[in-house]
Design a protein around this motif. Structure first.
Motif, PDB file in Angstrom:
ATOM      1  N   TRP A  32       0.946  -1.053   0.001  1.00  0.00           N
ATOM      2  CA  TRP A  32      -0.022  -0.147   0.000  1.00  0.00           C
ATOM      3  C   TRP A  32       0.800   1.313  -0.040  1.00  0.00           C
ATOM      4  O   TRP A  32       0.604   2.510  -0.585  1.00  0.00           O
ATOM      5  CB  TRP A  32      -0.867  -0.051   1.363  1.00  0.00           C
ATOM      6  N   ALA A  33       2.191   1.244   0.624  1.00  0.00           N
ATOM      7  CA  ALA A  33       2.869   2.413   0.594  1.00  0.00           C
ATOM      8  C   ALA A  33       3.352   3.070  -0.818  1.00  0.00           C
ATOM      9  O   ALA A  33       3.115   3.991  -1.036  1.00  0.00           O
ATOM     10  CB  ALA A  33       4.218   2.059   1.303  1.00  0.00           C
ATOM     11  N   ILE A  34       3.675   2.039  -1.671  1.00  0.00           N
ATOM     12  CA  ILE A  34       3.991   2.395  -2.896  1.00  0.00           C
ATOM     13  C   ILE A  34       2.690   2.689  -3.694  1.00  0.00           C
ATOM     14  O   ILE A  34       2.766   3.606  -4.594  1.00  0.00           O
ATOM     15  CB  ILE A  34       4.927   1.378  -3.701  1.00  0.00           C
ATOM     16  N   SER A  35       1.737   1.940  -3.532  1.00  0.00           N
ATOM     17  CA  SER A  35       0.423   2.240  -4.318  1.00  0.00           C
ATOM     18  C   SER A  35      -0.239   3.527  -3.817  1.00  0.00           C
ATOM     19  O   SER A  35      -0.625   4.191  -4.704  1.00  0.00           O
ATOM     20  CB  SER A  35      -0.548   1.153  -3.702  1.00  0.00           C
ATOM     21  N   ASN A  36       0.081   3.961  -2.502  1.00  0.00           N
ATOM     22  CA  ASN A  36      -0.281   5.261  -2.201  1.00  0.00           C
ATOM     23  C   ASN A  36       0.343   6.360  -2.892  1.00  0.00           C
ATOM     24  O   ASN A  36      -0.248   7.509  -3.222  1.00  0.00           O
ATOM     25  CB  ASN A  36      -0.519   5.474  -0.745  1.00  0.00           C
ATOM     26  N   THR A  37       1.589   6.076  -3.256  1.00  0.00           N
ATOM     27  CA  THR A  37       2.630   7.018  -3.767  1.00  0.00           C
ATOM     28  C   THR A  37       2.052   7.440  -5.181  1.00  0.00           C
ATOM     29  O   THR A  37       1.810   8.292  -5.567  1.00  0.00           O
ATOM     30  CB  THR A  37       4.222   6.389  -4.038  1.00  0.00           C
ATOM     31  N   PHE A  38       1.545   6.186  -5.942  1.00  0.00           N
ATOM     32  CA  PHE A  38       0.835   6.326  -7.414  1.00  0.00           C
ATOM     33  C   PHE A  38      -0.487   7.163  -7.312  1.00  0.00           C
ATOM     34  O   PHE A  38      -0.471   8.233  -8.029  1.00  0.00           O
ATOM     35  CB  PHE A  38       0.706   5.163  -8.119  1.00  0.00           C
ATOM     36  N   PHE A  39      -1.182   6.942  -6.060  1.00  0.00           N
ATOM     37  CA  PHE A  39      -2.499   7.902  -5.964  1.00  0.00           C
ATOM     38  C   PHE A  39      -2.082   9.140  -5.785  1.00  0.00           C
ATOM     39  O   PHE A  39      -2.816  10.032  -6.467  1.00  0.00           O
ATOM     40  CB  PHE A  39      -3.157   7.355  -4.839  1.00  0.00           C
ATOM     41  N   PHE A  40      -0.996   9.712  -4.901  1.00  0.00           N
ATOM     42  CA  PHE A  40      -0.914  11.099  -4.511  1.00  0.00           C
ATOM     43  C   PHE A  40      -0.100  11.542  -5.836  1.00  0.00           C
ATOM     44  O   PHE A  40      -0.338  12.777  -6.136  1.00  0.00           O
ATOM     45  CB  PHE A  40       0.176  11.227  -3.461  1.00  0.00           C
ATOM     46  N   TYR A  41       0.604  10.996  -6.557  1.00  0.00           N
ATOM     47  CA  TYR A  41       1.330  11.424  -7.962  1.00  0.00           C
ATOM     48  C   TYR A  41      -0.052  11.621  -8.962  1.00  0.00           C
ATOM     49  O   TYR A  41       0.025  12.726  -9.449  1.00  0.00           O
ATOM     50  CB  TYR A  41       2.333  10.576  -8.576  1.00  0.00           C
ATOM     51  N   GLY A  42      -0.777  10.706  -9.045  1.00  0.00           N
ATOM     52  CA  GLY A  42      -2.162  10.911  -9.962  1.00  0.00           C
ATOM     53  C   GLY A  42      -2.980  12.206  -9.639  1.00  0.00           C
ATOM     54  O   GLY A  42      -3.498  12.974 -10.292  1.00  0.00           O
TER      55      GLY A  42
END
Length: 130
Positions: A32-42
């Protein structure tokens, strides 16, 4: 209304792409940590795409466009950076440091794009007059 639609398209496309990457990353990697990074970049890409149409409002001068764009980024991207967890926020000083970094990156990006577009415009006008 035309500019809003254009801005939404510019924002939703990268946001959707990064949300899909986020979901796939979480599904296959379970992080989820890396997944959340993609979310915030999006989310940041969405705000950038949406606000990009500010520079297409021909009735506004360049200075007004810059100021409105800065305020839009300050109200959207800056809080997103604070909430993202990308930076430690253990004190008010940490938030101020993120604010200065936000402005530093903004100035660098502004001047880079300004000089690129100025150069391209001059090259276009030069080629047109030959």
């Amino acid at each position: 209304m035309h500019l809003l639609k254009k801005g939404l398209i510019r924002g939703v496309i990268p946001f959707s792409f990064l949300i899909i990457i986020s979901l796939l990353w979480n599904q296959f990697q379970g992080s989820w940590a890396i997944s959340n990074t993609f979310f915030f970049y999006g989310l940041i890409a969405f705000f950038l795409g949406l606000a990009s149409v500010i520079y297409e409002i021909e009735q506004w001068g360049f200075l007004k466009q810059i100021m409105v764009h800065y305020l839009a980024m300050l109200m959207t991207v800056f809080p997103t950076l604070l909430l993202s967890g990308f930076y430690p926020l253990d004190s008010f000083r940490d938030a101020v440091n993120v604010f200065f970094l936000f402005n530093k990156v903004g100035v660098i990006l502004f001047f880079t794009t300004y000089f690129i577009f100025t150069w391209r415009k001059r090259a276009y006008l030069k080629a047109r007059h030959q």
